[in-house]
Design a protein around this motif. Structure first.
Motif, PDB file in Angstrom:
ATOM      1  N   THR A 153       0.798  -1.148  -0.088  1.00  0.00           N
ATOM      2  CA  THR A 153      -0.021  -0.082  -0.030  1.00  0.00           C
ATOM      3  C   THR A 153       0.820   1.272   0.047  1.00  0.00           C
ATOM      4  OG1 THR A 153      -0.292   0.183   2.455  1.00  0.00           O
ATOM      5  CG2 THR A 153      -1.833  -1.278   1.237  1.00  0.00           C
ATOM      6  N   ALA A 154       2.136   1.179  -0.367  1.00  0.00           N
ATOM      7  CA  ALA A 154       2.870   2.299  -0.586  1.00  0.00           C
ATOM      8  C   ALA A 154       3.557   2.032  -2.041  1.00  0.00           C
ATOM      9  CB  ALA A 154       4.071   2.490   0.337  1.00  0.00           C
ATOM     10  N   GLY A 155       3.965   3.372  -2.563  1.00  0.00           N
ATOM     11  CA  GLY A 155       4.581   3.057  -3.938  1.00  0.00           C
ATOM     12  C   GLY A 155       6.033   2.628  -3.947  1.00  0.00           C
ATOM     13  N   ALA A 156       6.225   1.569  -4.695  1.00  0.00           N
ATOM     14  CA  ALA A 156       7.499   0.846  -4.895  1.00  0.00           C
ATOM     15  C   ALA A 156       8.263   1.239  -6.027  1.00  0.00           C
ATOM     16  CB  ALA A 156       7.277  -0.708  -4.680  1.00  0.00           C
ATOM     17  N   ARG A 172      -1.340 -13.891  -6.060  1.00  0.00           N
ATOM     18  CA  ARG A 172      -0.890 -12.480  -6.703  1.00  0.00           C
ATOM     19  C   ARG A 172      -0.458 -11.547  -5.728  1.00  0.00           C
ATOM     20  NH1 ARG A 172      -6.792 -11.377  -9.425  1.00  0.00           N
ATOM     21  NH2 ARG A 172      -6.840 -12.717 -11.427  1.00  0.00           N
ATOM     22  N   LEU A 173       0.362 -10.733  -6.429  1.00  0.00           N
ATOM     23  CA  LEU A 173       1.044  -9.461  -5.566  1.00  0.00           C
ATOM     24  C   LEU A 173       0.452  -8.144  -6.182  1.00  0.00           C
ATOM     25  CD1 LEU A 173       3.148  -7.955  -3.852  1.00  0.00           C
ATOM     26  CD2 LEU A 173       4.846  -8.479  -5.642  1.00  0.00           C
ATOM     27  N   VAL A 174      -0.319  -7.465  -5.363  1.00  0.00           N
ATOM     28  CA  VAL A 174      -0.855  -6.355  -5.967  1.00  0.00           C
ATOM     29  C   VAL A 174       0.046  -5.031  -5.364  1.00  0.00           C
ATOM     30  CG1 VAL A 174      -2.884  -4.736  -6.127  1.00  0.00           C
ATOM     31  CG2 VAL A 174      -3.046  -6.951  -6.068  1.00  0.00           C
ATOM     32  N   ILE A 175       0.668  -4.546  -6.425  1.00  0.00           N
ATOM     33  CA  ILE A 175       1.730  -3.594  -5.828  1.00  0.00           C
ATOM     34  C   ILE A 175       1.743  -2.331  -6.768  1.00  0.00           C
ATOM     35  CG2 ILE A 175       3.423  -4.834  -7.268  1.00  0.00           C
ATOM     36  CD1 ILE A 175       5.536  -3.954  -4.988  1.00  0.00           C
ATOM     37  N   PRO A 176       1.760  -1.077  -6.174  1.00  0.00           N
ATOM     38  CA  PRO A 176       1.802   0.348  -7.234  1.00  0.00           C
ATOM     39  C   PRO A 176       3.545   0.377  -7.276  1.00  0.00           C
ATOM     40  CG  PRO A 176       1.171   0.687  -5.199  1.00  0.00           C
ATOM     41  CD  PRO A 176       1.424  -0.790  -4.917  1.00  0.00           C
ATOM     42  N   VAL A 177       3.696   0.490  -8.835  1.00  0.00           N
ATOM     43  CA  VAL A 177       5.138   0.479  -9.266  1.00  0.00           C
ATOM     44  C   VAL A 177       5.401   1.745  -9.856  1.00  0.00           C
ATOM     45  CG1 VAL A 177       6.993  -0.355 -10.320  1.00  0.00           C
ATOM     46  CG2 VAL A 177       5.196  -1.938  -9.434  1.00  0.00           C
ATOM     47  N   SER A 178       6.338   2.736  -9.050  1.00  0.00           N
ATOM     48  CA  SER A 178       6.745   4.127  -9.581  1.00  0.00           C
ATOM     49  C   SER A 178       6.822   4.162 -10.985  1.00  0.00           C
ATOM     50  CB  SER A 178       7.762   4.489  -8.749  1.00  0.00           C
ATOM     51  OG  SER A 178       7.344   4.600  -7.397  1.00  0.00           O
ATOM     52  N   LYS A 179       6.289   5.064 -11.582  1.00  0.00           N
ATOM     53  CA  LYS A 179       6.657   5.709 -12.950  1.00  0.00           C
ATOM     54  C   LYS A 179       6.460   7.281 -12.768  1.00  0.00           C
ATOM     55  CE  LYS A 179       5.460   4.717 -17.679  1.00  0.00           C
ATOM     56  NZ  LYS A 179       4.390   4.296 -18.362  1.00  0.00           N
ATOM     57  N   GLY A 180       7.668   7.744 -12.899  1.00  0.00           N
ATOM     58  CA  GLY A 180       7.663   9.303 -12.650  1.00  0.00           C
ATOM     59  C   GLY A 180       7.281   9.607 -11.244  1.00  0.00           C
ATOM     60  N   GLU A 181       6.230  10.536 -11.136  1.00  0.00           N
ATOM     61  CA  GLU A 181       5.841  10.967  -9.797  1.00  0.00           C
ATOM     62  C   GLU A 181       4.473  10.058  -9.295  1.00  0.00           C
ATOM     63  OE1 GLU A 181       4.933  15.134  -9.143  1.00  0.00           O
ATOM     64  OE2 GLU A 181       7.197  14.825  -9.278  1.00  0.00           O
ATOM     65  N   TYR A 201      -2.432  -1.894 -14.380  1.00  0.00           N
ATOM     66  CA  TYR A 201      -3.967  -1.632 -14.290  1.00  0.00           C
ATOM     67  C   TYR A 201      -4.000  -0.124 -13.875  1.00  0.00           C
ATOM     68  CZ  TYR A 201      -5.296  -6.304 -13.902  1.00  0.00           C
ATOM     69  OH  TYR A 201      -5.455  -7.677 -14.209  1.00  0.00           O
ATOM     70  N   GLY A 202      -3.556   0.930 -14.660  1.00  0.00           N
ATOM     71  CA  GLY A 202      -3.669   2.321 -14.487  1.00  0.00           C
ATOM     72  C   GLY A 202      -2.935   3.038 -13.404  1.00  0.00           C
ATOM     73  N   MET A 203      -3.053   4.362 -13.257  1.00  0.00           N
ATOM     74  CA  MET A 203      -2.220   5.077 -12.542  1.00  0.00           C
ATOM     75  C   MET A 203      -2.817   5.517 -11.251  1.00  0.00           C
ATOM     76  SD  MET A 203       0.544   5.206 -14.556  1.00  0.00           S
ATOM     77  CE  MET A 203       1.489   6.303 -13.578  1.00  0.00           C
ATOM     78  N   PHE A 204      -1.910   5.486 -10.090  1.00  0.00           N
ATOM     79  CA  PHE A 204      -2.535   6.035  -8.720  1.00  0.00           C
ATOM     80  C   PHE A 204      -1.348   6.563  -8.217  1.00  0.00           C
ATOM     81  CE2 PHE A 204      -4.948   2.555  -9.942  1.00  0.00           C
ATOM     82  CZ  PHE A 204      -6.205   2.621  -9.416  1.00  0.00           C
ATOM     83  N   SER A 205      -1.756   7.393  -7.088  1.00  0.00           N
ATOM     84  CA  SER A 205      -0.762   8.179  -6.323  1.00  0.00           C
ATOM     85  C   SER A 205      -0.651   7.439  -4.778  1.00  0.00           C
ATOM     86  CB  SER A 205      -1.031   9.609  -6.302  1.00  0.00           C
ATOM     87  OG  SER A 205      -0.519  10.254  -7.348  1.00  0.00           O
ATOM     88  N   PHE A 206       0.251   7.270  -4.484  1.00  0.00           N
ATOM     89  CA  PHE A 206       0.731   6.540  -3.169  1.00  0.00           C
ATOM     90  C   PHE A 206       1.955   7.326  -2.316  1.00  0.00           C
ATOM     91  CE2 PHE A 206      -1.526   3.259  -4.904  1.00  0.00           C
ATOM     92  CZ  PHE A 206      -2.103   2.456  -3.972  1.00  0.00           C
ATOM     93  N   VAL A 207       1.986   7.187  -1.115  1.00  0.00           N
ATOM     94  CA  VAL A 207       3.185   7.635  -0.240  1.00  0.00           C
ATOM     95  C   VAL A 207       4.400   6.615  -0.800  1.00  0.00           C
ATOM     96  CG1 VAL A 207       2.048   8.640   1.774  1.00  0.00           C
ATOM     97  CG2 VAL A 207       2.644   6.441   1.815  1.00  0.00           C
ATOM     98  N   PRO A 208       5.592   7.054  -0.523  1.00  0.00           N
ATOM     99  CA  PRO A 208       6.790   6.115  -1.135  1.00  0.00           C
ATOM    100  C   PRO A 208       6.840   4.924  -0.208  1.00  0.00           C
ATOM    101  CG  PRO A 208       7.668   8.191  -0.343  1.00  0.00           C
ATOM    102  CD  PRO A 208       5.954   8.238  -0.269  1.00  0.00           C
TER     103      PRO A 208
END
Ligand code: SAH
Length: 214
Positions: A153-156, A172-181, A201-208
Motif C-alpha cells: 500500500t505504498a509506491g514501490a 497474486r501480488l498487488v503493488i503500485p510501481v513508480s513511474k515518474g511522480e 492497471y492504471g495510474m495511482f498516487s501513493f506515499v513512497p
C-alpha cells in the motif's frame, strides 16, 4: 470513540455507491467497504471527511488510502475466505480491516514505530485482529509465508523479489510501481514455481515505500 451511528452507516452506504460508480464490481469488496467504520481510523480533525472518497493524513507523514484505491487493490487481490494475506504498509489499519471483513487471515507490516504502536491499540478495540509486525516490508515475512495474496500500500520503486518468492503458486501480488511522480498498479501472478505473469492497471498516487525502519 468506538461509536458507529446510523448517520455513519448512511454515509458509508453513499461511499459504497461512489466506489461502485467508479467501477468496483466485486460484491464482497463493496460489502466490506460498507462495513468498516472508516471514521474510527482517522485523526480527529479529519473525522468529518471520513466518508469522502479521498486519502487523508494519519500522522508521521503518512495517509489513510482513498477508499476507491483500497477497493481497487482488494478487488485485484481476489480474496477468498480464510486466505492468508500479507499487507505491506499497515498505516491506519483500514485496508487490513477491509481484508478481515472479507474473512481473510491478515498479516500486516509497518516500518514506522509511531503508527505501528497506534494501530495495535486501535484495531483490536474496534473488533479487528490482524497479526501486526514491525519491520521493513521489502523483505516480507519469510517465516510466515507463502501467502495466498500480498498487497503493498505504498509506491514501490521496483517489485521486490522477496515478495514474489512469498507467493503461493496461483497467488497474486498487488503493488503500485513508480513511474515518474505516480505509480502503475501492477499485479504479479505466480503461475508456476518459476514463472510470474505481470499485468498493469492504471495510474495511482501513493506515499513512497521506504527502506528500513524508523
Ligand atoms: N494500508 C494503509 C495505507 C497507509 S500509507 C491504510 O489503509 O491506511 C502506506 C504505509 O506504508 C505508511 O504507513 C508507511 O509508513 C508504510 N510503509 C512505507 N514503506 C514501508 C516498508 N518498507 N515496510 C512497511 N511499511 C512501509
Amino acid at each position: 470513540m468506538v461509536h458507529d451511528s446510523l448517520r455513519h452507516k448512511g454515509m458509508r452506504r453513499k461511499l459504497v455507491e461512489t466506489v461502485a460508480e467508479k467501477g468496483i464490481t466485486d460484491p464482497l469488496v463493496l460489502d466490506a467497504i460498507g462495513k468498516v467504520p472508516r471514521h474510527l481510523f482517522m485523526e480527529s480533525s479529519f473525522v468529518k471527511f471520513a466518508y469522502k472518497d479521498q486519502a487523508f493524513p494519519i500522522g508521521a507523514g503518512q495517509t489513510i488510502s482513498q477508499p476507491y484505491t483500497v477497493a481497487f487493490q482488494t478487488q485485484l487481490l481476489d480474496v477468498a475466505t480464510n486466505s492468508k494475506i500479507l499487507e505491506v504498509g499497515t498505516g491506519s489499519g483500514y485496508q487490513a480491516a477491509v481484508l478481515l471483513e472479507m474473512g481473510a487471515q491478515v498479516f500486516t507490516i509497518e516500518r514506522q514505530r509511531e503508527l505501528y504502536v497506534k494501530v495495535q491499540q486501535l484495531l483490536p478495540k474496534i473488533g479487528y485482529q490482524p497479526r501486526f509486525f514491525f519491520g521493513d516490508g521489502y523483505k516480507g515475512l519469510p517465516t510466515y509465508g507463502p501467502f495466498d495474496g500480498i498487497v503493498v500500500t505504498a509506491g514501490a520503486p521496483y517489485i521486490p523479489d522477496d515478495l514474489k518468492q512469498q507467493l503461493k503458486v496461483g497467488a497474486r501480488l498487488v503493488i503500485p510501481v513508480s513511474k515518474g511522480e505516480h505509480q502503475v498498479m501492477t499485479v504479479v501472478e505466480r503461475v508456476s514455481e518459476n514463472e510470474f505473469d505481470e499485468k498493469q492497471y492504471g495510474m495511482f498516487s501513493f506515499v513512497p515505500l521506504l527502506k528500513g525502519t524508523s
